[in-house]
Enzyme design. Structure first.
Site, short mmCIF file in Angstrom:
data_model
loop_
_atom_site.label_atom_id
_atom_site.label_comp_id
_atom_site.label_asym_id
_atom_site.label_seq_id
_atom_site.Cartn_x
_atom_site.Cartn_y
_atom_site.Cartn_z
N HIS A 58 0.76 -1.20 -0.15
CA HIS A 58 0.07 -0.12 0.10
C HIS A 58 0.74 1.16 0.05
O HIS A 58 0.32 2.43 -0.21
CB HIS A 58 -0.88 0.15 1.25
CG HIS A 58 -0.58 0.37 2.12
ND1 HIS A 58 -0.23 -0.89 3.42
CD2 HIS A 58 -0.19 1.60 3.10
CE1 HIS A 58 0.09 0.03 4.47
NE2 HIS A 58 0.23 1.21 4.25
N ASP A 89 0.32 -7.73 1.56
CA ASP A 89 0.62 -6.16 1.63
C ASP A 89 2.18 -6.06 1.64
O ASP A 89 2.66 -5.41 2.64
CB ASP A 89 0.00 -5.57 2.95
CG ASP A 89 0.01 -3.91 2.81
OD1 ASP A 89 0.32 -3.69 1.62
OD2 ASP A 89 -0.88 -3.26 3.48
N GLY A 160 3.49 6.74 8.03
CA GLY A 160 4.88 6.75 7.67
C GLY A 160 5.66 5.70 7.92
O GLY A 160 6.76 5.51 7.14
N ASN A 161 5.07 4.80 9.10
CA ASN A 161 6.16 3.86 9.52
C ASN A 161 5.72 2.42 8.55
O ASN A 161 6.32 1.58 8.66
CB ASN A 161 5.39 3.29 10.96
CG ASN A 161 5.96 3.97 12.16
OD1 ASN A 161 5.56 4.66 13.09
ND2 ASN A 161 7.38 3.87 11.93
N SER A 162 4.70 2.62 7.90
CA SER A 162 4.38 1.56 6.97
C SER A 162 5.64 0.81 6.18
O SER A 162 6.45 1.77 5.67
CB SER A 162 3.38 1.81 6.01
OG SER A 162 2.14 2.05 6.56
#
Length: 247
Positions: A58, A89, A160-162
Site C-alpha cells: 500500500h 501487503d 509513514g511507519n508502513s
C-alpha cells in the site's frame, strides 16, 4: 474494515534545493530526480538483498515515480515497477546504487511477549525528518480478525511507519510494520479507546514472498538475551530507507 486502519503514507517535507535528501545520487539523470511540486506520500523500507528494498504494497500503490532516501542522504530512483503481493501487503523494489547493508531475518520462532523494536519515518513533515525508534512487545501471534499472516504488537506506529522493519532485541527482522487499529471507530462502537494495538506482517510471510520472487534472504537465529533498543537502532539505521511516492 471497521476495526482496522492501514498506515497511509505521510506527506513528506518539501525537497528544498540543497536540503538533506534532495540531492540525487551522482550520475542520476535529471528525469529521475524528485519533483518538489508533485503530489506525494511517504513510507519506510529496508534492505533485504543487493539493491533490493522491501516495503508494504500500500506504500507504493498508484505511484507514478518512486524514490528512496538512504541513511547517508543519497536519493536513489526506482527505475522498475515493484513486485507486489496485495494479500500480504508486501512489495519488493529494485533500487540500483547500494541503498544500504542487508538486514537478516530471524530463523527461529517468535514467541508471544517478546520485546520488539520498530524503526521508520512516521509523520514526515510533522515529526523529526530523521528515523524514529519505538519499542513494545508481540502481543498476539495473529492479527486483526485472527489473521495468521500478522502479529499484533504494542509498539506505537504512525503514518509513514508502513513498510519499516519490526526487529527483535538481537537486531533480526521478525516482521514488516503494516497497520494500526482504528481507535476512533472502535471507540464509537464500544465506548472504549484501544491502546497500542498495531500490526506487522510476520517475517515468515516476508521470507516466503522473497523466495517466491527469486531472492534468498539472509537468515539468522536469535539466541536468548536482549541487546538495548539503542544498539538495535544503531544496527538497523544504515539499512532503513525513506520512500517517497509521487503521483
Amino acid at each position: 474494515s471497521v476495526a482496522g486502519a492501514g498506515l497511509p503514507g505521510a506527506k513528506p517535507p518539501p525537497l528544498a534545493p540543497g536540503a538533506p535528501g534532495a540531492a540525487p545520487a551522482p550520475g542520476t539523470p535529471p528525469g529521475a530526480r524528485p519533483n518538489a511540486q508533485a503530489r506525494a506520500s511517504s513510507g519506510t523500507g529496508f534492505v533485504v538483498g543487493t539493491d533490493l528494498v522491501m516495503t508494504n504494497q500500500h506504500v507504493i500503490e498508484g505511484c507514478a515515480r518512486l524514490f528512496v532516501r538512504t541513511s547517508d542522504n543519497r536519493t536513489l530512483s526506482v527505475p522498475q515497477a515493484p513486485v507486489a503481493d496485495a494479500r500480504r501487503d508486501l512489495a519488493l523494489l529494485r533500487v540500483p546504487g547500494n541503498p544500504g547493508p542487508v538486514l537478516a531475518f530471524r530463523s527461529n520462532a517468535v514467541r508471544r511477549g517478546e520485546s520488539v523494536v520498530t524503526y521508520g519515518f512516521p509523520l514526515a513533515g510533522l515529526l523529526s525528518s530523521g528515523p524514529t525508534l519505538t519499542t513494545g512487545e508481540v502481543s498476539a501471534l495473529a492479527g486483526l480478525g485472527d489473521n495468521q499472516t500478522q502479529f499484533q504488537i504494542s509498539a506505537p506506529v504512525q503514518q509513514g511507519n508502513s513498510g519499516g522493519p519490526l526487529l527483535d532485541r538481537q537486531g533480526n527482522v521478525v516482521g514488516v510494520v503494516v497497520s494500526k487499529l482504528n481507535a476512533q471507530r472502535i471507540a464509537a462502537r464500544t465506548g472504549d479507546i484501544p491502546q497500542n494495538v498495531n500490526f506487522a506482517v510476520k517475517g515468515t510471510e516476508a521470507v516466503d514472498f522473497l523466495r517466491r520472487n527469486g531472492v534468498q534472504p539472509v537468515m539468522r537465529e536469535s539466541p536468548g538475551g536482549e541487546r538495548s533498543a539503542a544498539e538495535v537502532g544503531e544496527q538497523v539505521h544504515p539499512s532503513t530507507v525513506f520512500i517517497r511516492c509521487e503521483r
